[in-house]
Design a protein around this motif. Structure first.
Motif, mmCIF file in Angstrom:
data_model
loop_
_atom_site.group_PDB
_atom_site.id
_atom_site.type_symbol
_atom_site.label_atom_id
_atom_site.label_comp_id
_atom_site.label_asym_id
_atom_site.label_seq_id
_atom_site.Cartn_x
_atom_site.Cartn_y
_atom_site.Cartn_z
ATOM 1 N N GLN A 1 125.540 38.305 70.225
ATOM 2 C CA GLN A 1 124.235 38.563 70.825
ATOM 3 C C GLN A 1 123.338 37.328 70.902
ATOM 4 O O GLN A 1 122.514 37.217 71.806
ATOM 5 C CB GLN A 1 123.494 39.648 70.039
ATOM 6 N N SER B 1 113.371 35.221 59.452
ATOM 7 C CA SER B 1 114.168 36.345 59.946
ATOM 8 C C SER B 1 113.267 37.460 60.470
ATOM 9 O O SER B 1 113.524 38.054 61.527
ATOM 10 C CB SER B 1 115.077 36.863 58.828
ATOM 11 N N ARG B 2 112.181 37.708 59.753
ATOM 12 C CA ARG B 2 111.239 38.755 60.174
ATOM 13 C C ARG B 2 110.546 38.372 61.485
ATOM 14 O O ARG B 2 110.409 39.196 62.403
ATOM 15 C CB ARG B 2 110.222 38.979 59.050
ATOM 16 N N SER C 1 112.962 38.551 64.448
ATOM 17 C CA SER C 1 113.271 39.955 64.753
ATOM 18 C C SER C 1 112.163 40.570 65.603
ATOM 19 O O SER C 1 112.429 41.277 66.583
ATOM 20 C CB SER C 1 113.459 40.733 63.454
ATOM 21 N N GLU C 2 110.896 40.291 65.246
ATOM 22 C CA GLU C 2 109.770 40.847 65.999
ATOM 23 C C GLU C 2 109.663 40.209 67.381
ATOM 24 O O GLU C 2 109.362 40.882 68.364
ATOM 25 C CB GLU C 2 108.478 40.629 65.212
ATOM 26 N N VAL D 1 115.438 41.857 67.807
ATOM 27 C CA VAL D 1 116.793 41.893 67.262
ATOM 28 C C VAL D 1 116.731 42.479 65.858
ATOM 29 O O VAL D 1 115.767 42.273 65.114
ATOM 30 C CB VAL D 1 117.399 40.472 67.228
ATOM 31 N N ASP D 2 117.792 43.197 65.474
ATOM 32 C CA ASP D 2 117.868 43.801 64.147
ATOM 33 C C ASP D 2 117.760 42.724 63.071
ATOM 34 O O ASP D 2 118.515 41.739 63.068
ATOM 35 C CB ASP D 2 119.183 44.565 64.018
ATOM 36 N N LYS D 3 116.842 42.899 62.102
ATOM 37 C CA LYS D 3 116.617 41.900 61.062
ATOM 38 C C LYS D 3 117.847 41.729 60.162
ATOM 39 O O LYS D 3 118.158 40.616 59.719
ATOM 40 C CB LYS D 3 115.405 42.292 60.217
ATOM 41 N N SER D 4 118.541 42.821 59.892
ATOM 42 C CA SER D 4 119.724 42.723 59.027
ATOM 43 C C SER D 4 120.789 41.827 59.670
ATOM 44 O O SER D 4 121.488 41.080 58.976
ATOM 45 C CB SER D 4 120.293 44.104 58.739
ATOM 46 N N LEU D 5 120.903 41.910 60.998
ATOM 47 C CA LEU D 5 121.841 41.045 61.706
ATOM 48 C C LEU D 5 121.432 39.580 61.574
ATOM 49 O O LEU D 5 122.271 38.701 61.339
ATOM 50 C CB LEU D 5 121.902 41.448 63.179
#
Length: 873
Positions: free
Chosen positions: A385, A432-433, A436-437, A441-445
């Protein structure tokens, strides 16, 4: 049968054979159409035509094809000639013609020639390495364009090469009157195309010049596949767009154990022979297209996938998702080999229909994250992705990983740019946070990707620093057989003699004492107390070659060879680079005073310390100390040993053998090697075996119980240092015999009297040089001068011209030697009646032989007394 078909099937060679006509080496014949006493009919195999250059011939003025040839030869009409040619093509009335050598045999022999030519061509080896290929593991040849010179002398070979298209004939003759030839595929690397019987049935040529117009060449009547017909047991087959791509994949064992390779000849190169070979694979389950992702590659995959789906129903068809603008070979140059496993794991089905099966993963191989390091200042990590790009590269400081990170979504191109220290968990969590925002995108990814990226960057930085640090060269891992063979050799009787013979077999001619002396000095790099040698000789005497050959016998991971040393370069090496290392300087005559001082301190003190300015992280400049540690062993060459007074007391001074006998030995070796009777490969293998011997030696501590019982000549130059050098050399002789010597309770090797004898015998000349005020080369000249005068009864006065002619030395050398002897008052200058003619006479006829005998007898007597006493106190 049409006329064009007749001309295609009836070759000129067949026709000439039928009429019993055989061209000469220049492809000429006595013309059968007129009374011809000298060959005037030229044969052109390439165009299957002939032409008569004689004005007396009825055919003069126009070339004749096979039909015209029959018409004039049979003196018949053209219609009758066509019927005759049909008969020849059908083969009923005539036996089949056997051409001079079958095509596969000819091509097989020529490909063997091309393969052997690679090792003799630096441009070929360079090009092959630049393409990430290995000519040692792959079958790759090189066409230098020289084979046709041999063909001129071999009528059969020239005919063979003309048949297969490796040679073609020019229409005009060369200046010598012989036909000149054009070589096909000159300057190209060569790959063999093989038939079903794995015989060479065709050749592919790839230009090493990268010409924009044409890079790829195939012989006429192209047949065969690369790398050959796939094995019958093949279940998975990779189709590459080019031969060089298939060769690249053949070097990946993780792929070849599960996949077979088959190269197409370009985007339009999936031929009937390919299809026929694929259809004969009874166990085939999947075909993987490894074509370039460009317009031509996409169209080719679409075309051939549809064809294969129609003719091979049930076969899975997939494609590798190569980066745009890249091919298999270019990817191998910019990525680690695991990239291909990654691409195979993530290959995509070509057809998305419901009945299409999902491709099987690579057996026993897991997808490995790959960092694209093609551009060191733009490191890229790709996932399904996202794309992570490190702009500006990495810092060399290992306590942090501050980077400029660009994260891009692949589906919409949206980006997030950030500066972050990937070693700071809080910063990474916040990053990462935020990404993601911003990107949705999914933060865990992102957490997983950033962790993986950090690990990849860690590995890359560590590997990069290891490669940039010459001291990090890994030791050669000896096999059990190599170690066993080396240890057995080290246990032999007369080890010094056996080792000296090995040095002779390695290509070191003569210099029997010097070569074993220098080898032991070089091996001392392993010890805390190392040794040093200064090899002295006139220009062209072979001193640099001797140094090179000795250093080649030392494991290369422990040797540094330098031709030139700038003023402060030795201070700038990494701190531990020189620890237990052999340093070789090919010529120290050009060293500046600063560089010479650094070299001398590294020899004596075992380290260099320099005060320097350093810049702190806050920008403040302060003082600091830089240290380069040893110890080193060293070998160096010079033409003027007397200049290096400070160095001479620290080193063993060796004079190369400049005698006429040694010159004869060297010339004989050169001549024998030129005839091919000396195997250079065998010499190299001998040097590698000596390297194994050195690797097997452990730097054990040595004790010499006879150290106080053997005294060197007290009149030697700087006897304190000479005595220390002698004791350390005795230790090296004992160390070499470590598999044969006793050890004390502390595990230390104990020196034996035989070690003293060997040490005295080997370094006797060096001891004499320390007593003599003349250096080695000057002493050799002076002794030769005295012998010359002894052979001339009544001769007292002599000139430089007489001496240099008698001793066969250059004017510059002779003048230098005379100047040194004048300065030392060994000779004096006298002018006779002719003031322009300068004459000399010996003023001090020293007794050098007597001095040598005195030193030899004294040392021998001391050793004999030690043997007679038979006790150690």
């Amino acid at each position: 049968m049409e006329i064009t078909e007749i001309k295609q099937q009836l070759t000129l060679a067949t026709l000439l054979h039928h009429y019993g006509l055989k061209p000469d080496k220049s492809l000429r014949l006595n013309c059968p159409f007129h009374d011809d006493k000298t060959p005037s009919l030229q044969v052109y195999y390439k165009t299957h035509t002939v032409y008569c250059f004689s004005a007396n011939c009825k055919t003069h003025g126009k070339p004749l094809d096979v039909i015209d040839f029959v018409m004039h030869k049979e003196n018949c009409s053209k219609y009758e000639a066509i019927l005759k040619c049909k008969q020849l093509v059908g083969g009923d009335p005539l036996p089949a013609v056997t051409l001079p050598g079958q095509r596969t045999a000819i091509l097989g022999n020529m490909f063997t020639y091309f393969k052997n030519a690679v090792s003799n061509s630096d441009p070929a080896k360079t090009y092959i390495r630049e393409r990430g290929l290995s000519y040692e593991t792959l079958e790759i040849g090189y066409n230098s364009g020289q084979f046709h010179h041999g063909a001129r002398k071999d009528e059969g070979l020239i005919s063979d090469c003309l048949q297969v298209g490796l040679l073609s004939v020019h229409d005009k003759l060369g200046r010598t009157g012989e036909t000149s030839y054009r070589v096909f595929g000159k300057g190209c690397i060569v790959f063999a195309l093989r038939n079903k019987q794995h015989q060479v049935s065709g050749l592919y040529f790839r230009s090493t010049y990268n010409d924009a117009d044409q890079k790829h060449f195939y012989l006429k009547d192209r047949k065969g596949l690369y790398p050959g017909y796939p094995a019958v047991s093949t279940e998975k087959l990779i189709l590459t767009e080019a031969i060089i791509d298939a060769a690249t994949l053949l070097q990946q064992p993780t792929i070849t154990k599960d996949y077979s390779m088959l190269a197409c000849y370009g985007t339009n190169g999936l031929l009937a022979e390919h299809m026929s070979a694929i259809k004969t694979l009874p166990h085939l389950k999947e075909i993987v297209f490894a074509f370039d992702v460009d317009e031509a590659g996409n169209k080719a995959v679409e075309k051939y996938a549809a064809l294969l789906k129609e003719q091979l129903p049930g076969i899975i068809l997939t494609r590798l998702a190569l980066p745009t603008g890249e091919d298999i070979n270019s990817i191998s140059l910019s990525h680690e080999p695991q990239i291909f496993v990654h691409l195979l794991v993530n290959r995509k089905p070509i057809f998305s229909s419901a009945e299409e099966k999902t491709p099987e993963p690579v057996a026993t191989v897991k997808a490995t994250p790959v960092l694209n390091t093609n551009h060191p200042h733009k490191l890229i990590y790709d996932t399904d992705q996202l794309q992570y790009c490190i702009q500006g590269g990495l810092s060399k400081l290992l306590d942090s990983m501050k980077v400029t990170l660009v994260v891009e979504r692949k589906d919409n191109g949206q980006k997030s740019r950030n500066k972050v220290d990937l070693y700071e968990d809080k910063q990474v969590e916040k990053l990462s946070r935020d990404i993601s925002e911003r990107l949705g995108v999914d933060k865990s990814l992102l957490d997983v990707d950033l962790s993986t990226l950090t690990d990849l960057l860690d590995s890359y930085r560590e590997k990069d620093q290891q490669q940039s640090d010459p001291a990090s060269a890994k030791a050669y891992p000896m096999t059990a057989a190599e170690r066993s063979g080396a240890e057995q050799f080290l246990k032999q009787a007369d080890l010094i003699g056996q080792l000296n013979e090995l040095l002779g077999s390695a290509g070191i001619v003569g210099e029997e004492t010097n070569r074993i002396f220098l080898l032991l000095i070089a091996i001392s790099y392993k010890m805390p107390e190392t040794l040093h040698a200064l090899i002295q000789g006139s220009s062209g005497s072979g001193k640099t070659r001797l140094l090179k050959q000795i250093s080649d016998c030392i494991p290369p991971e422990n040797v540094t060879k330098l031709t030139r040393v700038s003023d402060k370069v030795l201070y700038n090496y990494p701190e531990h680079y020189f620890v237990n290392r052999l340093l070789c300087l090919e010529d120290i005559d050009g060293l500046s005073e600063e560089a010479e001082f650094a070299f001398r301190e590294l020899q004596s003190n075992g380290e260099l310390n320099s005060a320097t300015s350093i810049k702190l992280e806050n920008g403040t400049i302060t003082s600091g100390q830089k240290t380069v540690k040893g110890p080193i062993a060293s070998l160096a060459c010079t033409t003027r040993g007397e200049i290096y007074e400070d160095n001479m007391s620290r080193v063993f001074l060796l004079a190369v053998d400049e005698s006429s006998d040694q010159t004869s030995r060297i010339i004989n070796y050169q001549n024998t090697k030129a005839t091919g009777n000396i195997d250079s490969k065998q010499e190299q293998e001998t040097k590698q075996f000596i390297q194994h011997l050195v690797r097997c030696l452990q730097p054990l501590e040595v004790v010499n119980p006879y150290a106080c019982k053997l005294q060197l000549p007290p009149d030697a130059h700087k006897i304190r240092r000479l005595n220390d050098l002698f004791l350390n050399f005795v230790k090296m002789v004992t160390l070499l015999h470590q598999y044969q010597r006793r050890r004390d309770s502390k595990g230390r090797l104990i020196t034996e009297i035989s070690d003293l004898e060997v040490a005295v015998d080997i370094m006797f000349e060096s001891i004499v040089l320390k007593v003599d005020e003349l250096d080695g080369s000057l002493r050799q000249f002076y002794e030769q001068l005295k012998k010359y005068l002894e052979r001339q009864p009544g001769t007292v006065l002599f000139t430089q011209r007489e001496v240099r002619h008698a001793l066969r030395i250059s004017k510059a050398q002779c003048s230098r030697y005379f100047a040194q002897l004048l300065q030392l008052e060994y000779i004096v200058c006298q002018n006779g009646n002719n003031l322009r003619r300068v004459q000399y006479k010996i003023d001090y006829w020293d007794q050098h032989k007597m001095i040598r005998e005195r030193i030899s007898n004294d040392l021998a007597a001391q050793i004999s007394q030690l043997r007679q006493s038979g006790t150690i106190q």
